[in-house]
Design a protein around this motif. Structure first.
Motif: not given
Length: 661
Positions: A238-254, A256-264
């Protein structure tokens, strides 16, 4: 620019159509009316034809308001009905539908859309049809939430864009279809559509969005490794700064799903204070809520206010889906902290789920509620009812999506089969034509070969004749050299005899005068006809000869350094020497020149020598009388060259000599 081009095409189409419509009428008018009536009729046709294009041009002009543009397109629609031009009708109806959508006149959008679809098979305007079906797909998806219809229209738009070879729009429609399938829980179908769309994608923003949607599909299918990889790929591309933030949030929720809360937590903290994120309230609330949730799951002591803050933002923004997430997290948090609030939060989730028609969210809430009230039969029955309903609905949606996609594939394969059969038929036709062409070409080649052979033999004969002339010329030069030597020896012996006479006291003064004349004569004669040194010293010999004749005149030479003298043939060197010698003799005897100029120029086909002097010149009649110049011309012609004399009495003398390579 594209609109102007399109309007130009429309105007041409309208003109051609109008001519076909009124051609019989024009013939009648020409037969029975005066020229004045003809002028009036032609003028009226021009006005009618240009009127539609003019109205369309105004409708495209964004300087007018949407309502004003709708008036123009309506006029174009009414006027074009008399022209019976389906291609222009497609353009008008497509843009008319767009303006109705922009004005939120959805009934008119659907009404004129049906008119367009009724004539779809006759409309030869793929661009207009592609735009219309894309618009309908967007409308059904975003406004009516009729997702099967949205997929149907998007699929049609994709096929028209394929015909137009517009890969960017093909990719966009496939991305839209894939997102719809994802949102409707058809995760496998969505993956297939998105992967297909990647083949057409070139824009980095679109590719990143595609990987983000693929990440969500993998996450819902519990393929967490693939989900993490897809989200990370989306962030990298992505070249969009806003999209990168959204995708990072989605990565963090994943995580959370695998219980890696520290990384999230680490990921969410890295973006929560980003100034760009704070300007987007919805996304900011998502990050705040997920950060609080990850911290709590990680065992950190946080307050209920950490969840309430993003909930307040979501209420202000009327983000109902976001509110469901907030209430769900609050219900989990309060289950241990304040159990009395848990049921209130769960009831809020159920209420919003029913309002938005999201049965799966209601099921998740009922699961939590059943933990609190395990004996509540009504809750169990509602859960089972929802489970069956969701299964039936999702199966129906998946089946519809699969049917549309399957039917589309069958249609495309049928088109390909027809195209293949047509191509094979054309191939046979071309093969037959090629056989005829080959036969004709063979005859032509034979004819051309015969002509070339004849030409070759003719040229060969000419070449042999030229070689014969050259041999004759070489023989002349050799004879001249032999005569020169003989005359020199003869004159020398006579001179020696005269000197002996002088020694014997025979009238010495008279004898010496005769001897001097004989010696000068023999030297000049020898210099004129003697053989030429064509070796490595040729240039020095040539310039020495010219210098001898120019003792009373200034000699200026240019271009001689660029000449590859050693590359010239012996015959060419001898010819140059003899020709220039004759010109120098002519200058010495007749021109009385004070300045002599020579310019040597190398050309692709040989050598060009320009001679000039500032002498008295001569008339053309006088030039013809000079035997030496005539001999010079013959020397040049004998080797395939040419010499041109330019001279007038009192205007100097010029000669242009061309020596072939």
């Amino acid at each position: 620019m594209l609109n102007l081009v399109r309007l130009s095409i429309i105007r041409n189409q309208l003109t051609n159509q109008k001519l076909r419509t009124f051609l019989p009428l024009l013939i009648i008018v020409l037969w029975g009316s005066c020229s004045q009536k003809n002028t009036i009729e032609n003028s009226q046709n021009s006005v009618d034809t240009n009127s539609v294009a003019s109205q369309i041009e105004r409708a495209y002009n964004k300087e007018f308001t949407l309502k004003e543009r709708k008036v123009f397109i309506n006029k174009a629609y009414q006027e074009q009905l008399t022209l019976e031009n389906d291609s222009v009708l497609g353009e008008v109806l497509s843009y008319k539908s767009f303006l109705h959508f922009q004005l939120q006149e959805f009934d008119s959008l659907l009404h004129y859309g049906k008119l367009l679809e009724a004539k779809e098979s006759k409309i030869q305007n793929n661009k207009a049809l592609a735009k219309y079906h894309y618009l309908l797909g967007y409308y059904q998806s975003q406004n009516t939430h009729n997702f099967p219809e949205a997929v149907l229209h998007y699929t049609k738009a994709k096929n028209y864009h394929l015909k137009l070879k517009d890969s960017n729009q093909v990719a966009q429609t496939l991305l839209n279809i894939g997102v719809i399938q994802k949102d409707q829980n058809d995760f496998f179908g969505s993956k297939e559509t998105l992967v297909d769309g990647l083949r057409f994608m070139k824009d980095s923003t679109m590719i990143a969005q595609c990987y983000n949607s693929l990440g969500t599909n993998h996450r819902k299918l519990l393929n967490y490794e693939e989900a993490l990889e897809s989200y990370q790929q989306a962030i990298r591309i992505s070249n969009s700064a806003m999209d990168k933030l959204v995708f990072t949030n989605n990565l963090a929720t994943t995580y959370i799903d695998i219980s890696n809360f520290k990384k999230a937590k680490q990921l969410l903290k890295s973006i929560v204070h980003d100034s760009l994120l704070i300007t987007n309230n919805r996304q900011y609330a998502r990050v705040l809520d997920n950060l609080a949730y990850a911290q709590w799951l990680n065992g950190e002591k946080i307050k209920e206010e950490n969840f309430i803050t993003p909930l307040k933002i979501r209420r202000i923004q009327k983000d109902y889906r976001g509110q469901i997430a907030s209430y769900t997290h609050l219900a989990e948090f309060s289950k241990k902290q304040e159990p009395s609030k848990t049921k209130i939060y769960i009831d809020s989730v159920i209420h919003l789920s029913q309002r938005l028609g999201i049965p799966r969210a209601e099921m998740d809430a009922l699961t939590m509620l059943l933990d609190l009230e395990p004996t509540n039969i009504a809750l169990k029955n509602r859960y089972i009812q929802l489970q069956d309903s969701i299964y039936a609905q999702e199966l129906k949606v998946k089946t519809q999506f699969a049917k549309y996609i399957y039917d589309d594939k069958q249609k495309q394969e049928s088109i390909l089969r027809l195209e293949k059969a047509h191509a094979e038929q054309e191939l046979q036709t071309i093969k037959f034509k090629n056989q005829r062409i080959i036969a004709v070409a063979t005859l032509i080649v034979l004819l051309v070969f015969s002509m070339f052979a004849a030409y070759f033999f003719i040229q060969r004969n000419k070449h042999l004749k030229q070689e014969s002339k050259n041999a004759q010329l070489r023989a002349i030069y050799e004879t001249e050299a032999s005569l020169s030597k003989k005359m020199h020896d003869d004159f020398g012996s006579k001179l020696n005899h005269a000197m002996i006479m002088l020694q014997n006291n025979h009238q010495s003064n008279d004898v010496l005068d005769v001897i001097g004349d004989l010696y000068d004569q023999s030297r000049n004669f020898s210099r004129k006809i003697n053989d030429v040194d064509t070796g490595t010293n040729f240039k020095e010999t040539l310039f020495g000869m010219m210098g001898t004749y120019c003792q009373d005149a200034q000699l200026l030479v240019t271009g001689s350094k660029e000449i590859e003298w050693n590359a010239l043939s012996d015959l060419t060197k001898k010819t140059i020497y003899k020709v220039l010698q004759e010109l120098m003799i002519n200058m010495k005897k007749h021109s009385k020149a004070s300045l002599v100029g020579l310019q040597f120029t190398t050309k692709s086909k040989g050598l060009l020598i320009e001679y000039m002097d500032d002498g008295v010149g001569a008339t053309k009649k006088d030039l013809l009388k000079k035997n030496g110049l005539l001999i010079t011309e013959k020397r040049i012609l004998s080797i395939g060259g040419s010499i041109t004399f330019e001279s007038n009495k009192g205007e100097g003398f010029k000669a242009l000599i061309e020596i072939p390579g």
